[in-house]
Design a protein around this motif. Structure first.
Motif, PDB file in Angstrom:
ATOM      1  N   UNK A 116      -2.358  -2.233  -6.184  1.00 42.54           N
ATOM      2  CA  UNK A 116      -2.795  -1.812  -4.846  1.00 42.54           C
ATOM      3  C   UNK A 116      -1.617  -1.319  -4.009  1.00 42.54           C
ATOM      4  N   UNK A 117      -0.431  -1.913  -4.184  1.00 39.03           N
ATOM      5  CA  UNK A 117       0.753  -1.446  -3.486  1.00 39.03           C
ATOM      6  C   UNK A 117       1.131  -0.036  -3.951  1.00 39.03           C
ATOM      7  N   UNK A 118       1.031   0.192  -5.259  1.00 40.25           N
ATOM      8  CA  UNK A 118       1.345   1.500  -5.806  1.00 40.25           C
ATOM      9  C   UNK A 118       0.403   2.562  -5.264  1.00 40.25           C
ATOM     10  N   UNK A 119      -0.879   2.224  -5.174  1.00 43.09           N
ATOM     11  CA  UNK A 119      -1.876   3.178  -4.670  1.00 43.09           C
ATOM     12  C   UNK A 119      -1.652   3.507  -3.215  1.00 43.09           C
TER      13      UNK A 119
ATOM     14  N   UNK B  16      -1.640 -14.435 -12.991  1.00 41.33           N
ATOM     15  CA  UNK B  16      -1.052 -13.210 -13.539  1.00 41.33           C
ATOM     16  C   UNK B  16      -1.900 -11.989 -13.183  1.00 41.33           C
ATOM     17  N   UNK B  17      -3.209 -12.122 -13.298  1.00 44.26           N
ATOM     18  CA  UNK B  17      -4.134 -11.038 -12.961  1.00 44.26           C
ATOM     19  C   UNK B  17      -3.951 -10.612 -11.505  1.00 44.26           C
ATOM     20  N   UNK B  18      -3.874 -11.573 -10.607  1.00 44.67           N
ATOM     21  CA  UNK B  18      -3.722 -11.256  -9.182  1.00 44.67           C
ATOM     22  C   UNK B  18      -2.399 -10.553  -8.896  1.00 44.67           C
ATOM     23  N   UNK B  19      -1.342 -10.916  -9.615  1.00 42.06           N
ATOM     24  CA  UNK B  19      -0.060 -10.218  -9.469  1.00 42.06           C
ATOM     25  C   UNK B  19      -0.206  -8.745  -9.858  1.00 42.06           C
ATOM     26  N   UNK B  20      -0.898  -8.496 -10.969  1.00 42.91           N
ATOM     27  CA  UNK B  20      -1.081  -7.127 -11.458  1.00 42.91           C
ATOM     28  C   UNK B  20      -1.913  -6.330 -10.469  1.00 42.91           C
ATOM     29  N   UNK B  21      -3.004  -6.904  -9.991  1.00 42.50           N
ATOM     30  CA  UNK B  21      -3.889  -6.214  -9.052  1.00 42.50           C
ATOM     31  C   UNK B  21      -3.153  -5.924  -7.741  1.00 42.50           C
TER      32      UNK B  21
END
Length: 182
Positions: free
Chosen positions: A176-179, A167-172
């Protein structure tokens, strides 16, 4: 905070003998390593039980102060998930087994390091050689997947770490895609 449920044995709530409520945090250092704690031969993210008079925010701040020796404010942390794990025949320290449900509220954030002089460990944590270290996520996963602890409870915690890191990796990855587009 969305909920992830693990109930591999399809235990109904009526068959639960004990409920626990906890908080934990995934803390990443400047090198991308994650803080992991070892308590009695079991790897866990820093955190612990929510006390009766606490909400999840007060509990995570207290637990991180106790286990890292460093103060965190709620502004230092981000909500990740609520992880509910049904544990069939969970082996207690006294040798008995119970069915239990553990609800853990996970946060994540940037590590502020460990101040060993300011740790406030419990007697049990000291007795069971509690320690924390920073480790690369791939190495952590390798340890979790290949190592079998002498502690019979480790399978539950290893499953939890794998699910929460997913779950953490999905959020990260999403962040990063948003940034990339900002």
């Amino acid at each position: 905070m969305h909920t992830v449920i693990s109930n591999k044995n399809n235990i109904s709530d009526e068959k639960i003998n004990e409920k626990k409520f906890k908080v934990r945090a995934i803390l990443k250092d400047d090198n991308g390593n994650l803080m992991i704690s070892n308590y009695g031969g079991v790897f866990l993210f820093p955190g612990g039980s929510i006390e009766d008079d606490e909400d999840i925010y007060a509990a995570i701040q207290r637990e991180l102060k106790e286990e890292t020796g460093v103060e965190y404010t709620i502004e230092d942390l981000y909500e990740l998930i609520k992880y509910e794990q049904y544990q069939a025949n969970y082996p207690k320290r006294d040798g008995t087994t119970i069915n239990r449900k553990v609800t853990t509220y996970y946060f994540y954030g940037q590590s502020k390091g460990i101040n060993y002089k300011n740790l406030h460990l419990t007697k049990e944590e000291i007795k069971d050689n509690f320690y924390s270290l920073f480790i690369d996520q791939e190495e952590l996963m390798s340890i979790i997947e290949h190592a079998r602890s002498i502690n019979p409870r480790s399978d539950y915690f290893n499953e939890e770490i794998q699910s929460v890191l997913n779950e953490y990796n999905k959020v990260i990855k999403s962040q990063s895609k948003t940034k990339d587009y900002e």
